[in-house]
Design a protein around this motif. Structure first.
Motif, short mmCIF file in Angstrom:
data_model
loop_
_atom_site.label_atom_id
_atom_site.label_comp_id
_atom_site.label_asym_id
_atom_site.label_seq_id
_atom_site.Cartn_x
_atom_site.Cartn_y
_atom_site.Cartn_z
N ASN A 22 0.87 -1.18 -0.16
CA ASN A 22 -0.08 0.02 0.08
C ASN A 22 0.93 1.23 -0.04
O ASN A 22 0.48 2.25 -0.58
N ALA A 23 2.05 1.26 0.72
CA ALA A 23 2.82 2.31 0.54
C ALA A 23 3.46 2.68 -1.02
O ALA A 23 3.42 3.73 -1.43
N ILE A 24 3.54 1.49 -1.57
CA ILE A 24 4.13 1.57 -3.14
C ILE A 24 2.90 2.16 -3.74
O ILE A 24 3.13 3.24 -4.64
N ILE A 25 1.71 1.62 -3.60
CA ILE A 25 0.76 2.19 -4.44
C ILE A 25 0.14 3.37 -4.16
O ILE A 25 -0.15 4.29 -4.97
N ALA A 26 0.46 3.95 -2.85
CA ALA A 26 -0.13 5.38 -2.25
C ALA A 26 0.97 6.20 -3.17
O ALA A 26 0.62 7.38 -3.57
N ILE A 27 2.13 5.99 -3.26
CA ILE A 27 3.16 6.61 -3.81
C ILE A 27 2.80 6.72 -5.55
O ILE A 27 2.69 8.09 -6.18
N ILE A 28 2.42 5.67 -5.98
CA ILE A 28 2.27 5.77 -7.41
C ILE A 28 0.91 6.45 -7.78
O ILE A 28 0.78 7.41 -8.67
N LYS A 29 0.05 6.28 -6.97
CA LYS A 29 -1.47 6.88 -6.89
C LYS A 29 -1.25 8.42 -6.83
O LYS A 29 -1.86 9.31 -7.42
N GLY A 30 -0.36 8.82 -5.80
CA GLY A 30 -0.26 10.20 -5.38
C GLY A 30 0.35 11.04 -6.66
O GLY A 30 -0.06 12.13 -6.93
N ALA A 31 1.37 10.19 -7.15
CA ALA A 31 1.98 10.89 -8.52
C ALA A 31 1.00 11.39 -9.76
O ALA A 31 0.87 12.11 -10.35
N ALA A 32 0.00 10.04 -9.79
CA ALA A 32 -1.10 10.15 -10.83
C ALA A 32 -1.79 11.42 -10.51
O ALA A 32 -2.42 12.06 -11.50
N PHE A 33 -2.23 11.52 -9.43
CA PHE A 33 -3.05 12.78 -8.91
C PHE A 33 -2.59 13.78 -9.09
O PHE A 33 -3.16 14.94 -9.75
N PHE A 34 -1.10 14.06 -8.84
CA PHE A 34 -0.45 15.27 -9.21
C PHE A 34 -0.44 15.85 -10.43
O PHE A 34 -0.75 16.82 -10.68
N PHE A 35 -0.19 14.58 -11.41
CA PHE A 35 -0.17 15.25 -12.99
C PHE A 35 -1.54 15.21 -13.41
O PHE A 35 -1.58 16.04 -14.46
N THR A 36 -2.60 14.41 -13.05
CA THR A 36 -4.01 14.65 -13.75
C THR A 36 -5.06 15.37 -13.06
O THR A 36 -5.85 15.81 -13.64
N GLY A 37 -4.80 15.42 -11.73
CA GLY A 37 -5.87 16.03 -10.64
C GLY A 37 -7.17 15.47 -10.71
O GLY A 37 -8.28 15.88 -10.31
#
Length: 334
Positions: A22-37
């Motif tokens: 989940n820590a790995i997934i949170a980082i990946i999802k957070g990056a996706a949210f940062f770039f796509t909103g």
């Protein structure tokens, strides 16, 4: 330090795996949210971040709960895992609120997001990873019950056996079940928003994910609150009462208590015996019963005491005798 490492090795493995994933997934999802909103991605980021934090603490709590009793804490540390789970669900509750709030804001003020392929790729990968952890938790539940089921067979059987799972494993199972369903909902919401123009779909998905997280909070909180206070294991109580009553030298049972101490059980029995028997004879009965009770799955500690038989049958149990006989064969004697 060696004692701490030894305890950590005994910690709940599915909790540790879930925390890392989940820590790995949170980082990946957070990056996706940062770039796509994408607001659905924000909800999923909050969900994975909360899961990673509390599952790590649950792992630590499950390890500490196995610490041996000390003179200062003679009853052991079994309930530590319940207390940690109570704290863990508070983290989930905060993340749930954030997901619902952000989702409501998006429903009221829908904004088109970009990065369709990024969102779908991240959500698809995250959902697969969450489901792999869910299968691991399912396998651990079945293993604890003595079953060798794996994969989808273990997953299907876990629902009917969830109430008998260890507190830490149950928390991981429920959180990752919600995470898997949430990932699928977010995936569908992204597709709807992109191809139909229904931008509020992402906000609605975020709110649904938040509400599912609140459901986990409520259920896990109540169960671990009962465990922290001291809850009776009714099924095992009837099983042990049946085993004690079967002993030919036991005339009656005054009391049987089986309390859950985290992942373990504490048993206390007061039985009646023939008052004409010698102390040595009664001590042999105690040794025999102690050996039998400690063989039962999950029993870590037992206290057995005796009183003289008064000739009056007092033990009725929490269930009638026919119900005790119905339950007991389902549980192993050895």
């Amino acid at each position: 330090m060696n004692d701490l490492l030894h305890l950590l090795k005994q910690g709940n493995k599915s909790s540790l795996l879930a925390a890392v994933v989940n820590a790995i997934i949170a980082i990946i999802k957070g990056a996706a949210f940062f770039f796509t909103g994408n607001v659905a991605m924000f909800a999923e980021t909050m969900h994975s971040l909360g899961d990673a934090a509390n599952q790590f603490f649950v792992f630590i709590g499950s390890a500490l709960s196995k610490k041996a009793p000390t003179p200062k804490f003679p009853n052991g540390f079994g309930r530590v895992v319940n207390l940690v789970c109570l704290g863990a669900v508070m983290v989930v509750a905060i993340m749930s609120y954030e997901a619902i709030k952000e989702g409501w804001h998006h429903v009221m003020n829908p904004v088109e997001t970009t990065g369709l392929l990024i969102n779908l790729s991240v959500l698809g990968l995250a959902t697969l990873l969450e489901f792999s952890v869910l299968l691991k938790a399912s396998r651990e539940i079945m293993h604890d019950l003595g079953s060798d089921k794996k994969g989808l067979a273990a997953f299907a059987s876990s629902f009917s056996n969830l109430k008998r799972a260890k507190p830490a494993t149950k928390l991981v199972f429920m959180e990752d079940l919600v995470a898997t369903i949430g990932g699928i909902l977010a995936f569908i919401a992204v597709l709807l928003a992109h191809f139909t123009g229904f931008l509020a779909a992402e906000g609605i998905a975020s709110m649904i994910i938040g509400l599912m997280m609140f459901f986990v909070v409520g259920k896990i909180f109540l169960e671990n609150a009962r465990g922290a206070i001291g809850e009776t294991d009714e099924e095992m109580l009837n099983h042990i009462a049946f085993l004690v009553a079967e002993d030919p030298d036991i005339k009656d049972i005054q009391k049987v208590e089986v309390l859950k101490e985290g992942e373990f059980l504490h048993v206390e029995v007061v039985a009646e015996v023939d008052p004409t028997k010698t102390v040595a004879f009664v001590d042999d009965i105690r040794d025999r019963l102690m050996l039998l009770i400690l063989k039962q799955k999950g029993v870590r500690e037992a206290i057995i005491s005796f009183d003289e038989d008064d000739g009056i049958k007092t033990w009725k149990g929490s269930n009638p005798p026919e119900k005790i006989k119905e339950i007991s064969p389902k549980l192993p004697k050895k």
